[in-house]
Design a protein around this motif. Sequence first.
Motif, short mmCIF file in Angstrom:
data_model
loop_
_atom_site.label_atom_id
_atom_site.label_comp_id
_atom_site.label_asym_id
_atom_site.label_seq_id
_atom_site.Cartn_x
_atom_site.Cartn_y
_atom_site.Cartn_z
N ARG A 1 0.84 -1.21 0.00
CA ARG A 1 0.00 0.00 0.00
C ARG A 1 0.87 1.25 0.00
N VAL A 2 0.44 2.24 -0.77
CA VAL A 2 1.15 3.53 -0.81
C VAL A 2 0.16 4.65 -0.49
N ALA A 3 0.69 5.77 -0.02
CA ALA A 3 -0.19 6.90 0.34
C ALA A 3 0.51 8.22 0.03
N LEU A 4 -0.31 9.20 -0.29
CA LEU A 4 0.16 10.57 -0.50
C LEU A 4 -0.35 11.39 0.69
N LEU A 5 0.54 12.08 1.38
CA LEU A 5 0.13 12.85 2.54
C LEU A 5 0.65 14.28 2.42
N LYS A 6 -0.28 15.24 2.48
CA LYS A 6 0.09 16.66 2.42
C LYS A 6 -0.19 17.30 3.77
N GLY A 7 0.20 18.55 3.90
CA GLY A 7 -0.10 19.30 5.11
C GLY A 7 -1.59 19.58 5.21
N ARG A 8 -2.09 19.80 6.42
CA ARG A 8 -3.54 19.93 6.63
C ARG A 8 -4.14 21.10 5.85
N SER A 9 -3.33 22.12 5.49
CA SER A 9 -3.88 23.27 4.76
C SER A 9 -4.26 22.93 3.32
N ASN A 10 -3.99 21.69 2.90
CA ASN A 10 -4.38 21.26 1.55
C ASN A 10 -5.72 20.54 1.52
N TYR A 11 -6.24 20.22 2.71
CA TYR A 11 -7.47 19.43 2.77
C TYR A 11 -8.66 20.28 3.24
N LEU A 12 -9.78 20.07 2.59
CA LEU A 12 -11.01 20.76 2.97
C LEU A 12 -11.41 20.36 4.40
N CYS A 13 -11.79 21.35 5.20
CA CYS A 13 -12.33 21.09 6.54
C CYS A 13 -13.85 21.26 6.46
N PRO A 14 -14.64 20.18 6.50
CA PRO A 14 -16.10 20.28 6.36
C PRO A 14 -16.72 21.22 7.40
N GLU A 15 -16.17 21.21 8.63
CA GLU A 15 -16.72 22.03 9.70
C GLU A 15 -16.55 23.53 9.38
N ARG A 16 -15.34 23.90 8.95
CA ARG A 16 -15.07 25.31 8.64
C ARG A 16 -15.80 25.74 7.37
N LEU A 17 -15.97 24.81 6.41
CA LEU A 17 -16.77 25.13 5.22
C LEU A 17 -18.20 25.46 5.63
N GLY A 18 -18.77 24.65 6.55
CA GLY A 18 -20.13 24.90 7.02
C GLY A 18 -20.26 26.27 7.67
N HIS A 19 -19.27 26.63 8.50
CA HIS A 19 -19.29 27.95 9.15
C HIS A 19 -19.24 29.07 8.10
N GLN A 20 -18.40 28.88 7.08
CA GLN A 20 -18.25 29.93 6.06
C GLN A 20 -19.52 30.11 5.25
N VAL A 21 -20.19 28.99 4.95
CA VAL A 21 -21.44 29.07 4.19
C VAL A 21 -22.50 29.84 4.99
N VAL A 22 -22.60 29.54 6.29
CA VAL A 22 -23.55 30.27 7.16
C VAL A 22 -23.18 31.75 7.20
N GLU A 23 -21.90 32.02 7.38
CA GLU A 23 -21.41 33.40 7.51
C GLU A 23 -21.65 34.19 6.22
N SER A 24 -21.56 33.51 5.07
CA SER A 24 -21.66 34.20 3.77
C SER A 24 -23.07 34.67 3.45
N HIS A 25 -24.04 34.22 4.24
CA HIS A 25 -25.42 34.62 3.97
C HIS A 25 -25.84 35.85 4.78
N ASP A 26 -24.86 36.60 5.28
CA ASP A 26 -25.22 37.78 6.07
C ASP A 26 -25.43 39.02 5.21
N GLY A 27 -25.35 38.83 3.86
CA GLY A 27 -25.61 39.95 2.94
C GLY A 27 -24.39 40.82 2.69
N GLN A 28 -23.29 40.57 3.39
CA GLN A 28 -22.09 41.41 3.19
C GLN A 28 -20.98 40.67 2.47
N ALA A 29 -21.22 39.42 2.10
CA ALA A 29 -20.17 38.60 1.49
C ALA A 29 -19.86 39.04 0.07
N ASP A 30 -18.59 38.88 -0.33
CA ASP A 30 -18.15 39.17 -1.69
C ASP A 30 -18.80 38.13 -2.62
#
Length: 650
Positions: free
Chosen positions: A97-126
């Motif tokens: 078995r082989v694996a590719l491993l990058k630093g955590r800043s390369n992987y989507l964080c579902p929790e932070r994505l959820g927060h950003q989606v909620v935050e983006s609906h405040d009418g002030q988002a770009d």
Amino acid sequence: MISKVFSTTGALAKAIKGFQPRQPQTDMAMAVERAIKDSSQLVVEAGTGTGKTYAYLAPALLSGKKTIVSTGSKNLQEQLFHRDLPLMMNTLGFTGRVALLKGRSNYLCPERLGHQVVESHDGQADPTLLTQLIKVRSWSSETKTGDLGECDDLAEDSPIIPTITSTNDNCLGKECPSYKECFVVKARKKAMDADLVVVNHHLFLADLAIKETGFGELIPEAEVFIFDEAHQIPDIASQYFGQSLSSRQIQELAKDIHIAYRTELRDTKQLDKVADRLSHSASDLRIVLGEPGFRGNWREISTSPAVARELVRLADALTLAYDVIKLSLGRSQLLDAAFERTTLLKARLERLSDTTIPGYSYWYECSRHHFSLNITPLSVAEKFREQIQMQQGAWIFTSATLAVNDDFSHFSHRLGLEPAEQFTLPSPFDYETQAILCVPRFLPEPNSYGLADKLVDMLAPLIEQNNGRCFFLCTSHQMVRDLSEGFRERFDLPVLVQGEMSKQKLLAEFIELGNALLVATGAFWEGIDVRGQALSCVIIDKLPFTSPDDPLLKARIEDCRLQGGDPFSQVQIPDAVITLKQGVGRLIRDRSDHGALIICDNRLVSRQYGETFLRSLPPIPRTRDLAKVSEFLMAIDASENDASDERDEQ
């Protein structure tokens, strides 16, 4: 066994069409096999075209030992994992078995994505960023890896990436509601179970320095450590064995406090004020630190009244954040994680404010919007040696540029290595016929007034005659600007300039146009592979000595002096030699490549140390006459046209 793999009747000859055994490649593979068997250290400089990737992959895969391969960049990491490794696995019938491993800043964080989606609906988002968020959310339901590099709709420099990925500071760990879906955890689990893991130097060294949860458990289990592009390791290690505090960390902390307030703790208005104060404090300190693109001495500037005042304000803002968040602990996981980060950043700022502790370099760096404050140890040799002794196993270091005049001591001493074997493998290219090196006569002195204008006048006719197809590699951003301006005024050929578009796009356009001049610095000196006559001329503005004002260089000079050494011959010249070898390596990338190398620095022939540079370069025939370069390039074109005509007739 290994020698058979690389023989005329071996596995590689059967798997790769046109494969021809190369003695240097076989020698390296056998040395890697010995190092793995003996659990020893090996340092190999493998010239361009040696085939070093296969030479270390074959013995590693056949050894049956857990192996970590670390490369110099994410691009090389992906190339190794998606192209070279599958071919070698199929060739050798490897079923592990082989694996590719990058630093955590390369992987989507579902929790932070959820927060950003909620935050983006405040009418002030770009609106542009909102569109990107929606595309990422759609992609997130399909991806198996969460690797943002696989999301085609997201630019690699998109400003939303830091907001939808996690860092060591803001990750909630097992307390995270999305822990079971966490792509970082999945990637690390896969790496833990793999027989061979491909990482990059930044991730490997970050792990050595902080023993990050998850990946920190992986390294002790490995028995073989292989570093490709190993010449980069000493400088990267310096970053990770030190400490730093950046305005980006403070801004992200402020943003998370703000999100916690808006989504979970609307009854605690003081959180909003705390977030604003943190953000403003970081911005104000950035302003007083001065011009962007500058590295300076933190020990000196931190005593100036303006900087000292903003430092106190930032410390006060972090203390206030600590006190306010503490009152709401246990009410929000996001805020609990922010409290830990506030504690960490507060302690880090206190450490950075005390510049009296010896053995470290204290420096700062500014970009347009951000700053970082840094403490770097004067030497990483002791710490790196400790890690090697703790891990044991085989440690293998390879690159096309490790030796200075066939001497490896510069590289080995910086990392505290004691290699059982170290040697240089010659490149298979015939530099005597494939290339020419010119240090032109009548060159202006380096750093002289109007240098760029004089170089444009001297070299424009040659570049025009060659129909572009040229890299002009510079040692400073200022020279890039001055030269590109001069060449654009001078001729109609396309002039591509680093910084005007992404590196990948710039390179693709250079190849597509076929008649361009590319003017660039740093990032284009290494890791660029343009084969064939698309690139037939490489010009270097001067010997690449690091600026004497560079704080990291100053630290190493100080360390060298403390040990009774000569910093110029032991630090500055070896560094410049290795960088020059990287730049020169852009020219000849294949047995069929031909080209001219022009180095616009008289010191190569007028100073005694110039001989150290010349002896470290491939055996390229030399001239001081630009007319001979012109003849050489014309002869290449003539033979290329004849070959093309023959192909057309057939």
